[in-house]
Design a protein around this motif. Structure first.
Motif, PDB file in Angstrom:
ATOM      1  N   LYS A 136       0.813  -1.217   0.000  1.00 47.53           N
ATOM      2  CA  LYS A 136       0.000   0.000   0.000  1.00 47.53           C
ATOM      3  C   LYS A 136       0.846   1.266   0.000  1.00 47.53           C
ATOM      4  O   LYS A 136       0.544   2.221  -0.731  1.00 47.53           O
ATOM      5  N   ASP A 137       1.868   1.320   0.841  1.00 43.33           N
ATOM      6  CA  ASP A 137       2.657   2.557   0.988  1.00 43.33           C
ATOM      7  C   ASP A 137       4.123   2.186   1.165  1.00 43.33           C
ATOM      8  O   ASP A 137       4.655   2.158   2.289  1.00 43.33           O
ATOM      9  N   PRO A 138       4.845   1.881   0.093  1.00 46.36           N
ATOM     10  CA  PRO A 138       6.256   1.463   0.198  1.00 46.36           C
ATOM     11  C   PRO A 138       7.160   2.503   0.873  1.00 46.36           C
ATOM     12  O   PRO A 138       8.101   2.153   1.575  1.00 46.36           O
ATOM     13  N   ALA A 139       6.854   3.794   0.667  1.00 45.60           N
ATOM     14  CA  ALA A 139       7.696   4.840   1.255  1.00 45.60           C
ATOM     15  C   ALA A 139       7.632   4.802   2.793  1.00 45.60           C
ATOM     16  O   ALA A 139       8.645   4.877   3.491  1.00 45.60           O
ATOM     17  N   GLN A 140       6.393   4.694   3.333  1.00 48.45           N
ATOM     18  CA  GLN A 140       6.256   4.632   4.781  1.00 48.45           C
ATOM     19  C   GLN A 140       6.850   3.336   5.332  1.00 48.45           C
ATOM     20  O   GLN A 140       7.429   3.314   6.424  1.00 48.45           O
ATOM     21  N   ALA A 141       6.726   2.246   4.554  1.00 48.11           N
ATOM     22  CA  ALA A 141       7.316   0.976   4.974  1.00 48.11           C
ATOM     23  C   ALA A 141       8.832   1.093   5.064  1.00 48.11           C
ATOM     24  O   ALA A 141       9.469   0.540   5.979  1.00 48.11           O
ATOM     25  N   LYS A 142       9.418   1.836   4.147  1.00 52.43           N
ATOM     26  CA  LYS A 142      10.872   2.036   4.166  1.00 52.43           C
ATOM     27  C   LYS A 142      11.300   2.815   5.413  1.00 52.43           C
ATOM     28  O   LYS A 142      12.332   2.513   6.021  1.00 52.43           O
ATOM     29  N   GLU A 143      10.484   3.834   5.792  1.00 45.99           N
ATOM     30  CA  GLU A 143      10.805   4.580   7.006  1.00 45.99           C
ATOM     31  C   GLU A 143      10.726   3.687   8.240  1.00 45.99           C
ATOM     32  O   GLU A 143      11.567   3.765   9.146  1.00 45.99           O
ATOM     33  N   LEU A 144       9.713   2.843   8.272  1.00 47.48           N
ATOM     34  CA  LEU A 144       9.573   1.945   9.412  1.00 47.48           C
ATOM     35  C   LEU A 144      10.722   0.937   9.481  1.00 47.48           C
ATOM     36  O   LEU A 144      11.155   0.543  10.571  1.00 47.48           O
ATOM     37  N   ILE A 145      11.218   0.513   8.317  1.00 42.22           N
ATOM     38  CA  ILE A 145      12.355  -0.415   8.298  1.00 42.22           C
ATOM     39  C   ILE A 145      13.581   0.230   8.941  1.00 42.22           C
ATOM     40  O   ILE A 145      14.303  -0.400   9.721  1.00 42.22           O
ATOM     41  N   ALA A 146      13.801   1.513   8.628  1.00 40.28           N
ATOM     42  CA  ALA A 146      14.929   2.227   9.242  1.00 40.28           C
ATOM     43  C   ALA A 146      14.745   2.331  10.754  1.00 40.28           C
ATOM     44  O   ALA A 146      15.689   2.178  11.533  1.00 40.28           O
ATOM     45  N   GLN A 147      13.496   2.578  11.186  1.00 43.34           N
ATOM     46  CA  GLN A 147      13.216   2.669  12.615  1.00 43.34           C
ATOM     47  C   GLN A 147      13.431   1.328  13.308  1.00 43.34           C
ATOM     48  O   GLN A 147      13.963   1.261  14.412  1.00 43.34           O
ATOM     49  N   VAL A 148      13.012   0.236  12.633  1.00 37.25           N
ATOM     50  CA  VAL A 148      13.203  -1.106  13.194  1.00 37.25           C
ATOM     51  C   VAL A 148      14.687  -1.421  13.317  1.00 37.25           C
ATOM     52  O   VAL A 148      15.138  -2.017  14.308  1.00 37.25           O
ATOM     53  N   ARG A 149      15.481  -1.027  12.302  1.00 35.73           N
ATOM     54  CA  ARG A 149      16.915  -1.270  12.361  1.00 35.73           C
ATOM     55  C   ARG A 149      17.536  -0.542  13.563  1.00 35.73           C
ATOM     56  O   ARG A 149      18.366  -1.097  14.288  1.00 35.73           O
ATOM     57  N   LYS A 150      17.107   0.711  13.775  1.00 38.94           N
ATOM     58  CA  LYS A 150      17.623   1.478  14.895  1.00 38.94           C
ATOM     59  C   LYS A 150      17.228   0.828  16.222  1.00 38.94           C
ATOM     60  O   LYS A 150      18.047   0.717  17.147  1.00 38.94           O
ATOM     61  N   SER A 151      15.989   0.380  16.323  1.00 40.93           N
ATOM     62  CA  SER A 151      15.535  -0.268  17.555  1.00 40.93           C
ATOM     63  C   SER A 151      16.287  -1.560  17.826  1.00 40.93           C
ATOM     64  O   SER A 151      16.610  -1.888  18.973  1.00 40.93           O
ATOM     65  N   SER A 152      16.571  -2.322  16.747  1.00 36.48           N
ATOM     66  CA  SER A 152      17.304  -3.581  16.937  1.00 36.48           C
ATOM     67  C   SER A 152      18.731  -3.317  17.410  1.00 36.48           C
ATOM     68  O   SER A 152      19.272  -4.058  18.237  1.00 36.48           O
ATOM     69  N   VAL A 153      19.365  -2.248  16.898  1.00 36.23           N
ATOM     70  CA  VAL A 153      20.705  -1.887  17.345  1.00 36.23           C
ATOM     71  C   VAL A 153      20.685  -1.489  18.819  1.00 36.23           C
ATOM     72  O   VAL A 153      21.575  -1.885  19.602  1.00 36.23           O
ATOM     73  N   GLU A 154      19.669  -0.707  19.228  1.00 32.96           N
ATOM     74  CA  GLU A 154      19.574  -0.301  20.626  1.00 32.96           C
ATOM     75  C   GLU A 154      19.329  -1.506  21.533  1.00 32.96           C
ATOM     76  O   GLU A 154      19.898  -1.593  22.631  1.00 32.96           O
TER      77      GLU A 154
END
Length: 421
Positions: A264-282
């Motif tokens: 539905k919204d690949p752009a927003q999904a891409k932003e969430l992927i970056a957020q998930v990566r940051k959360s996994s690092v933390e």
């Protein structure tokens, strides 16, 4: 046992003789006034208990007596290789002056300290002074033979020991006596200092009810170990639940949202992927910190020396680490020593106001010894909310001891010993 006054084959060195004499003289100058002051203050304070004044003053006076006795325990271990473990009963936190006074007076170790004070100001003073007398008194005999007798000569001559000096021949006799005393000093000076510490151990050491005292200490240290383990387990569970677990749950929810948004919204999904990566690092960082708090990887892989060096590098205060540890010690002992040193260093950084800290790790006589010294303001006391009481409990679990020397104005020296086996 070879001390620092002897070389490897047991022969006394000249430096060792001089060092023993200087140390004995320092002990004599401290033991007499220190013991007299502590003994008199203790008698007066205890005598004032019936009128109420002693209820307030006695805990402070007896705490000073314990500090004086503990300083001698440290010197006995450092200078004479004589270990005198303290066996004071712990006082409850927040105890009233009444409870503190009579709790300390019911402690057999308190009365051992009070019995030791008269011994220290008499026999202890003599045995500490004799090494210096044996080394320095012969110098007077040599000076008399060199011509000093002419200045000291009176109507009845001058007595040097049992030699009456009234002419040059008798002056040479004084020099001969000095030579004999110097010969005796070569053999007796370090041994007399050792006798002083053995005498201290004979009075300060627990010699009655030792087995009962040992059972009591083991019972208390076992209870402390169980309580500490339970508290540590609760901390780990809390950190996992409130930190890492919460982040991983959030990562899972974000991944579900990403799965729904991919078409539905690949752009927003891409932003969430970056957020998930940051959360996994933390979350990974938090897990590493948690593991380091349980058992640092560097401690398991490279041993206590390198672990303490790594710890020192993270401190905001310049810290020098000296390590003399042949081989590895058992893992539980290394872990206890590491966390004890870590707590003492943290305490020094927070409260001492020091700008330099020295850490010395070495093994001697089957004991792992860690000495932390700082040039701060001093005044550190076990059980005064400084964290040292927790260190003492941790070491007590391993039959270790903690001694603190921290006069007002500094420096502070914290000595920790743990049996290697």
């Amino acid at each position: 046992m070879t001390t620092d006054t002897e070389n490897g084959d047991g022969r006394t060195t000249g430096r060792g003789i001089g060092l023993a004499a200087v140390r004995g003289l320092a002990l004599a100058l401290v033991s007499l006034p220190g013991a007299v002051l502590c003994f008199c203050l203790s008698l007066v304070s205890i005598a004032l208990i019936p009128i109420g004044v002693g209820i307030v003053t006695t805990p402070y006076v007896l705490t000073g007596v314990r500090a004086f006795a503990n300083s001698r325990r440290v010197l006995a271990a450092e200078w004479g290789g004589v270990r005198i473990p303290p066996a004071y009963r712990p006082l409850p936190e927040g105890a009233t002056p009444w409870a503190r006074t009579f709790g300390m007076l019911r402690d057999p170790a308190t009365w051992r300290d009070l019995r030791w004070l008269p011994v220290d100001m008499t026999a202890g003073f003599v045995t500490a002074l004799l090494p210096a007398v044996l080394l320095f008194y012969p110098l007077e005999g040599f000076a008399i033979a060199a011509g000093l007798w002419r200045v000291l000569d009176g109507a009845d001559g001058y007595w040097y020991g049992f030699v009456r000096v009234h002419d040059q021949t008798s002056a040479f006799g004084a020099a001969a006596l000095g030579l004999v005393l110097l010969f005796l000093a070569h053999f007796l000076t370090p041994r007399l200092l050792h006798v002083h510490f053995r005498l201290t151990r004979a009075v300060l050491g627990s010699n009655q009810g030792e087995l009962a005292e040992r059972v009591r200490v083991l019972t208390e240290t076992r209870r402390d170990a169980v309580d500490s383990s339970a508290a540590e387990l609760r901390r780990i569970e809390r950190d996992l639940h409130d930190g890492t677990q919460a982040r991983l749950v959030a990562v899972g929810m974000d991944l579900g949202t990403i799965e729904a948004l991919l078409d539905k919204d690949p752009a927003q999904a891409k932003e969430l992927i970056a957020q998930v990566r940051k959360s996994s690092v933390e979350a990974l960082t938090e897990l590493r910190e948690l593991v380091r708090g349980i058992h640092p990887p560097v401690l398991a892989e490279r041993g206590l020396g390198d672990a303490v060096r790594a710890l020192a590098l993270r401190l905001p205060v310049l810290t020098e680490v000296s390590v003399d540890l042949p081989g590895r010690t058992e893992a539980p002992v290394e872990s206890a020593a590491y966390f004890a040193v870590s707590e003492v260093l943290t305490n020094a950084v927070k409260h001492s106001g020091a700008d330099r800290i020295w850490v010395d790790l070495h093994r001697a006589d089957g004991m792992l010894r860690a000495i932390v010294t700082d040039n701060g303001k001093g005044g550190a006391v076990i059980g005064a909310g400084s964290g040292l009481a927790g260190v003492e409990r941790r070491l007590g679990t391993f039959d270790g001891v903690l001694a603190v020397s921290s006069p007002a104005g500094g420096p502070t020296m914290v000595t920790m010993e743990i049996p290697c086996a």
